[in-house]
Design an enzyme around this catalytic site. Sequence first.
Site, mmCIF file in Angstrom:
data_model
loop_
_atom_site.group_PDB
_atom_site.id
_atom_site.type_symbol
_atom_site.label_atom_id
_atom_site.label_comp_id
_atom_site.label_asym_id
_atom_site.label_seq_id
_atom_site.Cartn_x
_atom_site.Cartn_y
_atom_site.Cartn_z
ATOM 1 C CG ASP A 1 49.502 61.336 26.647
ATOM 2 O OD1 ASP A 1 50.036 60.083 26.281
ATOM 3 O OD2 ASP A 1 48.899 62.201 26.023
ATOM 4 C CG PHE B 1 50.284 46.786 30.360
ATOM 5 C CD1 PHE B 1 49.779 45.658 29.769
ATOM 6 C CD2 PHE B 1 51.269 46.973 31.116
ATOM 7 C CE1 PHE B 1 50.374 44.561 30.695
ATOM 8 C CE2 PHE B 1 51.697 46.002 31.814
ATOM 9 C CZ PHE B 1 51.240 44.809 31.838
ATOM 10 C CB SER C 1 45.209 41.792 20.605
ATOM 11 O OG SER C 1 43.949 41.256 20.234
ATOM 12 C CE1 TYR D 1 43.184 47.009 21.146
ATOM 13 C CE2 TYR D 1 42.143 45.303 20.152
ATOM 14 C CZ TYR D 1 42.880 45.590 20.931
ATOM 15 O OH TYR D 1 43.329 44.947 21.796
ATOM 16 C CE LYS E 1 46.611 46.386 21.414
ATOM 17 N NZ LYS E 1 47.542 46.985 22.627
ATOM 18 C CG ASN F 1 38.504 36.746 23.945
ATOM 19 O OD1 ASN F 1 39.179 36.371 23.381
ATOM 20 N ND2 ASN F 1 37.382 37.405 23.805
ATOM 21 C CB SER G 1 22.327 41.187 23.327
ATOM 22 O OG SER G 1 21.395 41.931 23.780
ATOM 23 C CG ASP H 1 31.814 39.232 17.413
ATOM 24 O OD1 ASP H 1 32.832 40.335 17.333
ATOM 25 O OD2 ASP H 1 30.852 39.135 17.812
HETATM 26 N N1 UFG Z 1 29.405 38.556 22.988
HETATM 27 C C1 UFG Z 1 28.136 38.358 23.195
HETATM 28 N N2 UFG Z 1 27.294 39.390 23.786
HETATM 29 C C2 UFG Z 1 28.086 40.669 24.526
HETATM 30 C C3 UFG Z 1 29.409 40.780 24.265
HETATM 31 C C4 UFG Z 1 30.066 39.602 23.665
HETATM 32 O O1 UFG Z 1 27.187 37.749 22.680
HETATM 33 O O2 UFG Z 1 27.395 41.358 24.949
HETATM 34 C C5 UFG Z 1 30.223 37.615 22.452
HETATM 35 C C6 UFG Z 1 30.748 38.034 21.190
HETATM 36 O O3 UFG Z 1 30.067 37.800 19.952
HETATM 37 C C7 UFG Z 1 31.780 36.907 21.135
HETATM 38 C C8 UFG Z 1 32.315 36.807 22.557
HETATM 39 O O4 UFG Z 1 30.958 37.138 23.123
HETATM 40 O O5 UFG Z 1 31.486 35.839 20.468
HETATM 41 C C9 UFG Z 1 33.509 37.499 23.203
HETATM 42 O O6 UFG Z 1 33.171 38.888 22.829
HETATM 43 P P1 UFG Z 1 34.075 39.841 23.625
HETATM 44 O O7 UFG Z 1 33.552 41.198 22.906
HETATM 45 O O8 UFG Z 1 34.227 39.705 25.079
HETATM 46 O O9 UFG Z 1 35.710 39.635 22.822
HETATM 47 P P2 UFG Z 1 36.111 39.813 21.414
HETATM 48 O O10 UFG Z 1 36.701 38.144 21.301
HETATM 49 O O11 UFG Z 1 35.079 40.155 20.488
HETATM 50 O O12 UFG Z 1 37.244 40.669 21.902
HETATM 51 C C10 UFG Z 1 38.428 40.497 22.607
HETATM 52 C C11 UFG Z 1 38.954 41.793 23.025
HETATM 53 C C12 UFG Z 1 39.534 42.420 21.987
HETATM 54 C C13 UFG Z 1 40.676 41.525 21.291
HETATM 55 C C14 UFG Z 1 39.908 40.191 21.018
HETATM 56 C C15 UFG Z 1 41.107 39.297 20.493
HETATM 57 O O13 UFG Z 1 37.795 42.597 23.352
HETATM 58 O O14 UFG Z 1 40.333 43.714 22.303
HETATM 59 O O15 UFG Z 1 39.405 39.579 21.942
HETATM 60 O O16 UFG Z 1 40.579 38.126 20.088
HETATM 61 F F1 UFG Z 1 41.194 42.146 20.193
#
Ligand code: UFG
Length: 332
Positions: free
Chosen positions: A58, A80, A124, A149, A153, A179, A216, A295
């Site tokens: 750790d 990381f 991020s 989270y 960062k 992403n 979804s 989001d």
């Molecule tokens: N989405 C869906 N359905 C799902 C999952 C996601 O429609 O089951 C959509 C989200 O609403 C979003 C897009 O897909 O519009 C991307 O979502 P993610 O969860 O894959 O990624 P995020 O952009 O929300 O977050 C990611 C990382 C974070 C980081 C962020 C930086 O998970 O750790 O990008 O912008 F902080």
Amino acid sequence: MAILLTGGSGFIGSHTAVELINAKEKVVIVDDLSNSSEVIIDKIEKITGIRPEFRKLDVADKAALDAVFTEFPIDGVIHFAGFKAVGESVAKPIEYYRNNLDTTLTLLEVVRAHNCKKLIFSSSATVYGDNSPAPFREDAPTGNCTNPYGWTKYMIEQILQGVAKACPEMSIVLLRYFNPIGAHESGLIGERPNGIPNNLLPYITQTAIGIRDHLSIYGDDYPTPDGTGVRDYIHVVDLAKGHVAAYKYACQNTGAEVFNLGTGIGYSVLDVVKAFEKANQIKVKYEISPRRPGDIATCYSDPSKAAKLLGWKAEKNLVDMCRDAWRWQQNC
Ligand code: UFG
């Protein structure tokens, strides 16, 4: 001299280990295996023909980390290690602040004690929050994060900026990932989410293979071309190569510098679903659901600073990302 990767057996860490070894660097990995397994070290060896050194620990365990710096001559660190699930961080803020900040502060103390001068940090795009419109440049306002989270960062970026000011001979590079998706083209390493995936691509691949009934789609009423959220998806191998370029930069410069690692292209959720179906000739069942709290509509990078100063650009496209993610899902 070796490069130390904290959290080096995770998704991005393992791909970076491969690219560093391919670039003839010596790699030492430390990881507590809380979100990965030692099998990843075997896989890295299988891909590269070279086994990185590995110590299970750790990063907040100062004595254990110090022993690694004593055992190996560490030239620099790529940090990381950290908790990374956005939703979980909302439910467990204390654990997220404690873990992500403690590991970083302990690492910084050990780095200082061993006179190590180079540090690359996994930040991020989440630090941009909803403060200004995309594309995000590195000098766009940060803060107003929507979850603990993201705040960790943001806070670690502040800590590292302070360290760079106090120690002008240090070189600190903050990499803001957009992403990351996809997997190594060998199909041997990739993303292994714990439980139900939060992120889009793992959810798509698990739906396509039948582990999940349907995807979804969170909202189709955003101010975007098709109403679904727009993101800057980047192939994890491109992202890993960005770390190799950042490390080279750290070897030639001092001070703190921030870089976006993205493609500069925004794709909607529906774009990704369609690209996945076409690349892999498989259907993904989906339903439109309400927006997911926290989001934002649109998030993509201006990647020109990394192109100019690091000489790095993402090379793989959305089809590569979808194809490699599917290959990994079928293998893992
Ligand atoms: N989405 C869906 N359905 C799902 C999952 C996601 O429609 O089951 C959509 C989200 O609403 C979003 C897009 O897909 O519009 C991307 O979502 P993610 O969860 O894959 O990624 P995020 O952009 O929300 O977050 C990611 C990382 C974070 C980081 C962020 C930086 O998970 O750790 O990008 O912008 F902080």
